[in-house]
Design a protein around this motif. Structure first.
Motif, PDB file in Angstrom:
ATOM      1  N   SER A 122       0.837  -1.200   0.000  1.00  0.00           N
ATOM      2  CA  SER A 122       0.000   0.000   0.000  1.00  0.00           C
ATOM      3  C   SER A 122       0.870   1.247   0.000  1.00  0.00           C
ATOM      4  O   SER A 122       0.530   2.242  -0.641  1.00  0.00           O
ATOM      5  N   GLU A 179       0.969   6.741  -7.026  1.00  0.00           N
ATOM      6  CA  GLU A 179       0.038   7.846  -7.272  1.00  0.00           C
ATOM      7  C   GLU A 179       0.758   9.180  -7.285  1.00  0.00           C
ATOM      8  O   GLU A 179       0.628   9.966  -8.205  1.00  0.00           O
ATOM      9  N   SER A 204      -7.266   6.020  -9.481  1.00  0.00           N
ATOM     10  CA  SER A 204      -8.260   4.969  -9.304  1.00  0.00           C
ATOM     11  C   SER A 204      -7.648   3.608  -9.586  1.00  0.00           C
ATOM     12  O   SER A 204      -8.039   2.622  -8.951  1.00  0.00           O
ATOM     13  N   LEU A 205      -6.665   3.556 -10.497  1.00  0.00           N
ATOM     14  CA  LEU A 205      -5.995   2.272 -10.741  1.00  0.00           C
ATOM     15  C   LEU A 205      -5.300   1.792  -9.469  1.00  0.00           C
ATOM     16  O   LEU A 205      -5.434   0.619  -9.076  1.00  0.00           O
ATOM     17  N   SER A 206      -4.580   2.699  -8.820  1.00  0.00           N
ATOM     18  CA  SER A 206      -3.848   2.243  -7.641  1.00  0.00           C
ATOM     19  C   SER A 206      -4.814   1.928  -6.502  1.00  0.00           C
ATOM     20  O   SER A 206      -4.594   0.991  -5.731  1.00  0.00           O
ATOM     21  N   GLY A 207      -5.933   2.682  -6.423  1.00  0.00           N
ATOM     22  CA  GLY A 207      -6.933   2.354  -5.412  1.00  0.00           C
ATOM     23  C   GLY A 207      -7.528   0.974  -5.657  1.00  0.00           C
ATOM     24  O   GLY A 207      -7.700   0.170  -4.732  1.00  0.00           O
ATOM     25  N   TRP A 208      -7.796   0.681  -6.933  1.00  0.00           N
ATOM     26  CA  TRP A 208      -8.358  -0.622  -7.305  1.00  0.00           C
ATOM     27  C   TRP A 208      -7.382  -1.728  -6.969  1.00  0.00           C
ATOM     28  O   TRP A 208      -7.753  -2.755  -6.382  1.00  0.00           O
ATOM     29  N   LEU A 209      -6.104  -1.508  -7.325  1.00  0.00           N
ATOM     30  CA  LEU A 209      -5.090  -2.526  -7.032  1.00  0.00           C
ATOM     31  C   LEU A 209      -4.967  -2.752  -5.527  1.00  0.00           C
ATOM     32  O   LEU A 209      -4.839  -3.883  -5.062  1.00  0.00           O
ATOM     33  N   ARG A 210      -5.015  -1.635  -4.776  1.00  0.00           N
ATOM     34  CA  ARG A 210      -4.893  -1.763  -3.326  1.00  0.00           C
ATOM     35  C   ARG A 210      -6.015  -2.627  -2.775  1.00  0.00           C
ATOM     36  O   ARG A 210      -5.787  -3.507  -1.964  1.00  0.00           O
ATOM     37  N   ARG A 211      -7.236  -2.343  -3.253  1.00  0.00           N
ATOM     38  CA  ARG A 211      -8.367  -3.135  -2.757  1.00  0.00           C
ATOM     39  C   ARG A 211      -8.212  -4.585  -3.163  1.00  0.00           C
ATOM     40  O   ARG A 211      -8.429  -5.497  -2.373  1.00  0.00           O
ATOM     41  N   LYS A 212      -7.815  -4.819  -4.417  1.00  0.00           N
ATOM     42  CA  LYS A 212      -7.722  -6.178  -4.932  1.00  0.00           C
ATOM     43  C   LYS A 212      -6.636  -6.967  -4.192  1.00  0.00           C
ATOM     44  O   LYS A 212      -6.847  -8.091  -3.751  1.00  0.00           O
ATOM     45  N   GLU A 256     -10.535  -8.294  -2.170  1.00  0.00           N
ATOM     46  CA  GLU A 256     -11.949  -8.250  -2.570  1.00  0.00           C
ATOM     47  C   GLU A 256     -12.121  -8.741  -3.992  1.00  0.00           C
ATOM     48  O   GLU A 256     -11.291  -8.474  -4.844  1.00  0.00           O
TER      49      GLU A 256
END
Lengths: 439, 292
Positions: A369, A376, A426-434, A439
């Motif tokens: 993270s 970012e 948003s890409l890095s947020g998505w990767l972080r969640r994934k 999730e």
């Protein structure tokens, strides 16, 4: 009892008094500081230095463009061009329908009844209900003859007359007369004048793409369209896409390269993995040094060695972030739960195996993270670094701003940069969640 | 009841006989995914570096031995003229102060804006709960625009000087700190706020007296961290745009040989300033957050 009480009362009152003092002192110190800086930075003088006309140019270029109709007063040559640029010049036989010329007299219809006429005697600006303004060169100076109350901003001297109205602008100098007419939108955004697809509506284009005859015999229409957009000389879409890609590339390579280098170094700098105190100390000072020298200085030094381009930018980010990552990683590694490592050790694992199965699974979410947050913010820094090392969209932006001409390009680049940063966020947020929350 | 405790679904016990097979299957799948990700990642990195190398004007392998050429050239010249250094230090202190002032003012203004924005964008505390998405999106937008874009545009409009840099950094700081502040405020205890509400306190009073004392240490710590970042940012903006020590550095660099002693003096000043600020802010942040 009463003795205690009075002591207590005293301390409480004293604390209250201190708090009250603090509550007033802090804001007043801040205000004083801001006042001092306002004087030091000459904020008062700013109002005079501010160029609101520049702001107006910038704002209008965000949503509109202009077409220049200019006549060379010495040779009599007429040219009609988007933004007055050579690459946006209309070929002589294909002038827009609001410009009419018969060789000596040229009329420019600005819409709403406003008509500008160039002829042998000079130029005239006719406005419905307000009369006609005339500019005539006599001897060595320009003579302006305007009806009383002509509703326009007029800026006149012996050598230069500028008339600005809501419909457009007329500029007369001894060598040249020029009219601007404004249109909404960005000019020639998809096709330039030399493209066969110029001036066709979306429906025509769709028709051509699907079943129309080939306009360029060598290529299917849709490929020819893509090529014409990609090589658009006015907007340079191809170069811009490459520049954006280079910027993202710099951020990606720099961030992940730094993470890869900093991971083993982080182990070496963590107390629970490296028993050698002096080595740890030395490594930590190296991290401090790298962070302290700062990205700006690294960027300058590296661009001297590697020349301009995305590789240099990537290395600059890599070097700077290695310092930060080394520090952060070693701190994260010092804070791990030792139980897991002990469990792995009890099975007879060696050092590397303990690190792989006891430590990495624990720290991966934390480190990942952090790395993604850096990705970012590095996308943003890569814009600046690109401006210094000479690569990516940062360079195009600074160049466009420094030429102070193509503000619609500046607007375009700003829009693209913001979109790029948001996409990376948003890409890095998505990767972080994934990757981290699974999730 | 027992079944619930054992399995994920009611009435279904995990098949104990197959535990080993299931575990191995899971491990295999995990390894495969991990391996696949690793391969993709390595391929991306390798091709990325090759591509970046391809589009670079200079060559990486040729440049590598030259990395230290420029620093050594600079240092040797500066060493030869080391007598000038103290004087040059003094010459550039005003520029350094300007850079620090830019960072301080923009942090202050940005943090003040972030305080308001973050409270307005935090669930449970917001003045107008319906406007929360609006404030969140506006913070996102503030964070998304790189400082250099705002600074260059403002330099064009306002002319040179430190004010464009201040505005640019302050806007970005407002967005970045606002997000962090809002995360802190989300975890604040609402009881003091409710207590204040019960005695008829206004929204401002509730925030000032109920929330602020709780979040102040963390907020201050984030603001200090931001100040560190902003010092660097204002130096870089000076280099690209105008004002402060970055601009002096650019001028000295453009002059090139003959003024490398000046370059070294500015490097050292900037380095020392950054290290000292890092140290001091590290110390205070520890004290603020951990209380010792």
């Amino acid at each position: 009892m009463s003795a205690v009480d009075s002591a207590l009362t005293e301390t409480v009152t004293a604390r209250f008094a201190r708090k009250r003092l603090f509550a007033f002192a802090v804001p007043s110190v801040i205000l004083l500081y801001l006042a001092f800086v306002a004087v030091a930075f000459d904020v008062a003088g700013l109002a005079q230095r501010a160029r609101m006309d520049n702001a107006a140019i910038l704002l209008s270029d965000f949503w509109s463009h202009k077409i220049h109709v200019s006549r060379d007063n010495r040779s009599g040559d007429l040219s009609v061009a988007y933004e007055g640029e050579t690459k946006g010049t209309f070929p002589p036989g294909r002038l827009p329908d609001w410009v009419a010329t018969d060789g000596t007299v040229t009329t420019v219809d600005l819409g709403g009844g406003h008509v500008v006429t160039y002829d042998a005697t000079g130029a005239r600006y006719a406005m419905p209900g307000a009369g006609t303004l005339a500019i005539t060169p006599q001897d060595d100076r320009l003579v302006l003859d305007a009806p009383y109350g002509f509703p326009a901003r007029i800026n006149a001297s012996d050598t230069r007359v500028t008339v600005t109205t809501d419909a457009g602008r007329l500029t007369y100098t001894r060598s040249k007369v020029e009219t601007f007419r404004y249109f909404p939108g960005w000019e020639l955004f998809f096709f330039t004048l030399d493209s066969p697809f110029f001036g066709k509506g979306p429906l025509d284009l769709a028709g051509l793409a699907v079943w129309g005859d080939r306009l360029d015999p060598a290529l299917p229409n849709i490929a020819a369209m893509a090529r014409d957009v990609w090589t658009n000389a006015m907007w340079r879409h191809g170069d811009v896409v490459w520049a954006i890609f280079e910027t993202v590339l710099m951020a990606f390579l720099g961030t992940f390269g730094a993470a890869l280098i900093a991971l083993p170094l982080g182990f070496l700098a963590a107390r629970n993995f490296n028993p050698l105190g002096p080595a740890r100390f030395a490594l930590r000072r190296v991290f401090d040094f790298i962070r302290g020298v700062d990205g700006l200085i690294w960027t300058i030094i590296l661009s001297r060695a590697f020349g301009p381009g995305p590789m240099t930018g990537a290395i600059a980010i890599l070097v700077t972030d290695t310092g930060s990552f080394g520090k952060m990683f070693s701190e994260a590694l010092e804070n791990i739960d030792e139980k897991q490592v002990e469990g792995v050790r009890s099975t007879g694992a060696n050092g590397v195996q303990r690190a792989r199965f006891g430590v990495i699974p624990q720290v991966t979410p934390v480190l990942l993270s952090q790395v993604l947050y850096f990705l970012e913010s590095n996308t943003r820094s890569a814009t600046v670094i690109g401006a210094i090392v000479g690569g990516g969209i940062g360079l195009m932006l600074t160049q466009a701003i420094q030429t102070q001409k193509d503000w619609e390009e500046v607007a375009y680049y700003i829009t693209l940069i913001v979109l790029m940063v948001m996409a990376m966020d948003s890409l890095s947020g998505w990767l972080r969640r994934k990757l981290i929350k699974g999730e | 009841m027992v079944d619930i405790a054992f399995g994920p679904e009611r009435g279904q016990r995990p098949d104990l006989a197959d535990t080993r097979a299931a575990y191995l299957e899971m491990v295999r799948r995990k390894r495969m995914y991990g391996g696949l990700l690793l391969v993709i990642f390595v391929a991306l990195m390798a091709s990325g570096f090759l591509l970046a190398e391809d589009r670079n004007a200079g060559d990486f392998w040729r440049g590598l031995p030259q990395v230290f050429d420029f620093p050594s050239e600079v240092l040797s010249e500066a060493w030869a003229k080391r007598a000038n250094l103290p004087g040059l230090f003094l010459d550039h202190v005003p520029a350094l102060v300007e850079t620090l002032n830019i960072a301080a003012v923009s942090t202050l203004v940005g943090a003040l804006a972030a305080m308001a924005l973050s409270l307005l964008a935090t669930r449970g505390l917001a003045r107008w709960p319906r406007a929360i998405p609006l404030f969140r999106r506006s913070m996102d937008a503030l964070r998304a625009i790189p400082e250099i874009v705002i600074a260059l545009v403002l330099i064009y409009i306002l002319g040179g000087g430190p004010v464009p840099a201040v505005i640019a950094i302050a806007l970005h700081t407002g967005g970045a700190l606002g997000k962090l502040f809002s995360e802190v405020a989300e975890n604040a205890d609402l009881k003091p706020v409710e207590g204040l509400q019960s005695v008829g306190a206004t929204w401002f009073q509730r925030m000032w007296l109920g929330v602020l004392p709780q979040v102040a240490p963390n907020w201050l710590s984030y603001a200090l961290l931001r100040f560190e970042i902003n010092v660097r940012a204002s130096a870089i903006l000076g280099f690209v745009g105008e004002g402060g020590i970055g601009h002096d550095l650019k001028l000295a660099m453009q002059w090139g040989q003959g003024r490398y002693d000046e370059v070294v003096a500015i490097f050292l000043l900037l380095f020392l300033a950054i290290v000292v600020i890092d140290r001091v802010s590290d110390h205070y942040r520890h004290r603020l957050v951990k209380g010792h």
